[in-house]
Design a protein around this motif. Sequence first.
Motif, PDB file in Angstrom:
ATOM      1  N   VAL A 113      -7.713  56.459 -33.093  1.00  0.00           N
ATOM      2  CA  VAL A 113      -6.428  56.855 -33.697  1.00  0.00           C
ATOM      3  C   VAL A 113      -6.655  57.298 -35.146  1.00  0.00           C
ATOM      4  CG1 VAL A 113      -4.173  56.010 -34.476  1.00  0.00           C
ATOM      5  CG2 VAL A 113      -4.980  55.445 -32.195  1.00  0.00           C
ATOM      6  N   GLY A 114      -7.443  56.530 -35.884  1.00  0.00           N
ATOM      7  CA  GLY A 114      -7.733  56.865 -37.281  1.00  0.00           C
ATOM      8  C   GLY A 114      -8.415  58.217 -37.417  1.00  0.00           C
ATOM      9  N   ALA A 115      -9.359  58.491 -36.523  1.00  0.00           N
ATOM     10  CA  ALA A 115     -10.085  59.765 -36.570  1.00  0.00           C
ATOM     11  C   ALA A 115      -9.140  60.939 -36.311  1.00  0.00           C
ATOM     12  CB  ALA A 115     -11.214  59.767 -35.548  1.00  0.00           C
ATOM     13  N   LEU A 116      -8.281  60.807 -35.314  1.00  0.00           N
ATOM     14  CA  LEU A 116      -7.372  61.906 -34.979  1.00  0.00           C
ATOM     15  C   LEU A 116      -6.303  62.095 -36.045  1.00  0.00           C
ATOM     16  CD1 LEU A 116      -6.867  61.732 -31.101  1.00  0.00           C
ATOM     17  CD2 LEU A 116      -8.484  63.062 -32.422  1.00  0.00           C
ATOM     18  N   LEU A 117      -5.838  61.005 -36.641  1.00  0.00           N
ATOM     19  CA  LEU A 117      -4.860  61.125 -37.737  1.00  0.00           C
ATOM     20  C   LEU A 117      -5.496  61.834 -38.937  1.00  0.00           C
ATOM     21  CD1 LEU A 117      -3.098  57.634 -37.583  1.00  0.00           C
ATOM     22  CD2 LEU A 117      -1.984  59.849 -37.249  1.00  0.00           C
ATOM     23  N   THR A 118      -6.740  61.470 -39.233  1.00  0.00           N
ATOM     24  CA  THR A 118      -7.460  62.127 -40.337  1.00  0.00           C
ATOM     25  C   THR A 118      -7.634  63.611 -40.038  1.00  0.00           C
ATOM     26  OG1 THR A 118      -8.659  60.088 -40.833  1.00  0.00           O
ATOM     27  CG2 THR A 118      -9.578  62.110 -41.727  1.00  0.00           C
ATOM     28  N   ALA A 119      -7.987  63.920 -38.789  1.00  0.00           N
ATOM     29  CA  ALA A 119      -8.178  65.315 -38.383  1.00  0.00           C
ATOM     30  C   ALA A 119      -6.872  66.100 -38.476  1.00  0.00           C
ATOM     31  CB  ALA A 119      -8.732  65.387 -36.962  1.00  0.00           C
ATOM     32  N   ALA A 120      -5.745  65.397 -38.359  1.00  0.00           N
ATOM     33  CA  ALA A 120      -4.435  66.060 -38.444  1.00  0.00           C
ATOM     34  C   ALA A 120      -3.961  66.208 -39.887  1.00  0.00           C
ATOM     35  CB  ALA A 120      -3.409  65.269 -37.639  1.00  0.00           C
ATOM     36  N   GLY A 121      -4.753  65.688 -40.841  1.00  0.00           N
ATOM     37  CA  GLY A 121      -4.419  65.879 -42.252  1.00  0.00           C
ATOM     38  C   GLY A 121      -3.765  64.700 -42.937  1.00  0.00           C
ATOM     39  N   PHE A 122      -3.686  63.553 -42.249  1.00  0.00           N
ATOM     40  CA  PHE A 122      -3.136  62.354 -42.882  1.00  0.00           C
ATOM     41  C   PHE A 122      -4.238  61.625 -43.648  1.00  0.00           C
ATOM     42  CE2 PHE A 122      -0.354  63.067 -39.231  1.00  0.00           C
ATOM     43  CZ  PHE A 122       0.895  62.976 -39.821  1.00  0.00           C
ATOM     44  N   LYS A 178       7.729  52.580 -42.212  1.00  0.00           N
ATOM     45  CA  LYS A 178       7.863  52.835 -40.782  1.00  0.00           C
ATOM     46  C   LYS A 178       6.732  52.057 -40.112  1.00  0.00           C
ATOM     47  CE  LYS A 178      11.138  55.985 -41.153  1.00  0.00           C
ATOM     48  NZ  LYS A 178      12.512  55.667 -40.723  1.00  0.00           N
ATOM     49  N   VAL A 179       7.068  51.286 -39.101  1.00  0.00           N
ATOM     50  CA  VAL A 179       6.055  50.504 -38.379  1.00  0.00           C
ATOM     51  C   VAL A 179       5.851  51.120 -37.004  1.00  0.00           C
ATOM     52  CG1 VAL A 179       5.438  48.259 -37.410  1.00  0.00           C
ATOM     53  CG2 VAL A 179       6.689  48.384 -39.577  1.00  0.00           C
ATOM     54  N   ILE A 180       4.608  51.494 -36.709  1.00  0.00           N
ATOM     55  CA  ILE A 180       4.315  51.964 -35.357  1.00  0.00           C
ATOM     56  C   ILE A 180       3.277  51.045 -34.727  1.00  0.00           C
ATOM     57  CG2 ILE A 180       4.882  54.348 -35.979  1.00  0.00           C
ATOM     58  CD1 ILE A 180       1.874  54.994 -35.769  1.00  0.00           C
ATOM     59  N   ILE A 181       3.392  50.898 -33.414  1.00  0.00           N
ATOM     60  CA  ILE A 181       2.472  49.986 -32.717  1.00  0.00           C
ATOM     61  C   ILE A 181       1.802  50.708 -31.555  1.00  0.00           C
ATOM     62  CG2 ILE A 181       3.836  47.955 -33.336  1.00  0.00           C
ATOM     63  CD1 ILE A 181       4.691  47.959 -30.266  1.00  0.00           C
ATOM     64  N   GLY A 182       0.692  50.130 -31.090  1.00  0.00           N
ATOM     65  CA  GLY A 182      -0.014  50.669 -29.940  1.00  0.00           C
ATOM     66  C   GLY A 182      -1.026  49.658 -29.443  1.00  0.00           C
ATOM     67  N   GLY A 183      -1.698  50.028 -28.365  1.00  0.00           N
ATOM     68  CA  GLY A 183      -2.689  49.126 -27.779  1.00  0.00           C
ATOM     69  C   GLY A 183      -2.400  48.882 -26.308  1.00  0.00           C
ATOM     70  N   GLU A 201       1.266  55.592 -26.754  1.00  0.00           N
ATOM     71  CA  GLU A 201       0.356  55.144 -25.693  1.00  0.00           C
ATOM     72  C   GLU A 201      -1.063  55.647 -25.929  1.00  0.00           C
ATOM     73  OE1 GLU A 201       0.335  54.790 -20.823  1.00  0.00           O
ATOM     74  OE2 GLU A 201       1.630  56.286 -21.773  1.00  0.00           O
ATOM     75  N   THR A 202      -1.156  56.852 -26.506  1.00  0.00           N
ATOM     76  CA  THR A 202      -2.475  57.458 -26.735  1.00  0.00           C
ATOM     77  C   THR A 202      -2.621  57.848 -28.207  1.00  0.00           C
ATOM     78  OG1 THR A 202      -1.706  59.721 -26.349  1.00  0.00           O
ATOM     79  CG2 THR A 202      -2.414  58.460 -24.402  1.00  0.00           C
ATOM     80  N   ALA A 203      -3.853  58.165 -28.591  1.00  0.00           N
ATOM     81  CA  ALA A 203      -4.120  58.573 -29.976  1.00  0.00           C
ATOM     82  C   ALA A 203      -3.402  59.884 -30.300  1.00  0.00           C
ATOM     83  CB  ALA A 203      -5.632  58.725 -30.189  1.00  0.00           C
TER      84      ALA A 203
END
Length: 215
Positions: A113-122, A178-183, A201-203
């Motif tokens: 999730v962290g990798a894809l968020l970084t790739a999206a510019g966050f 904002k709180v988001i959850i997953g797993g 549900e997914t990254a």
Amino acid sequence: MNAIFEEIKEAIIDGDEELAVELAEKVVAEKIDPVQAVQLGFIKGIEEVGKSWTNGEAFLPDVMMAADAMKAGMDVLEGVLAAGEGEGSYEDKGKIVLGTVEGDIHDIGKNIVGALLTAAGFKVYDIGIDQKAEDFVAKADEVGAKILAASSLLTTTMKSQKVLVEYLSDQNIRDNYKVIIGGGPTSKKWGDEIGADGWAETADEAVELCKQLLN
């Protein structure tokens, strides 16, 4: 000057962490505009990788290596960017604190999730595994993050996601984040039940969710 931006872009696409750091250090040492280095180097590189991922031309390890290279290089530039050096201003898409909740030591899903968020510019601040509610908030306060992303991979630790939401309410700071959850064991129903702002549900879905919440 453009040559170094192209080199940075290629280093990110190649997932070359060592070279990304070396080039970022060169930007600082030679007083090259750090904002341009970010926009024309790092971001262009990560956008290429993001497009390749979306088109099915890149695989998850490629994305994660590119994200790690970007993070390592950006860490070098953080000081000069914070000091407001360079033409214009560098705006990321938003800051997110990411972690696995207290009692849980799983991190593969979180890392993806962290990798894809970084790739999206966050700008992602990964605080690691087994993190208490206070740890999420302390990091968010330190860096000015608006989203807390809490992962749980065990049914026994899901309650720690609920504890995070309750902690924010108890401290009268629920509206600040904002709180988001997953797993694995989590669901939209669980997210609604504990009062989270979103569940993914997914990254890929986590990236879209963060875009919606920060718009």
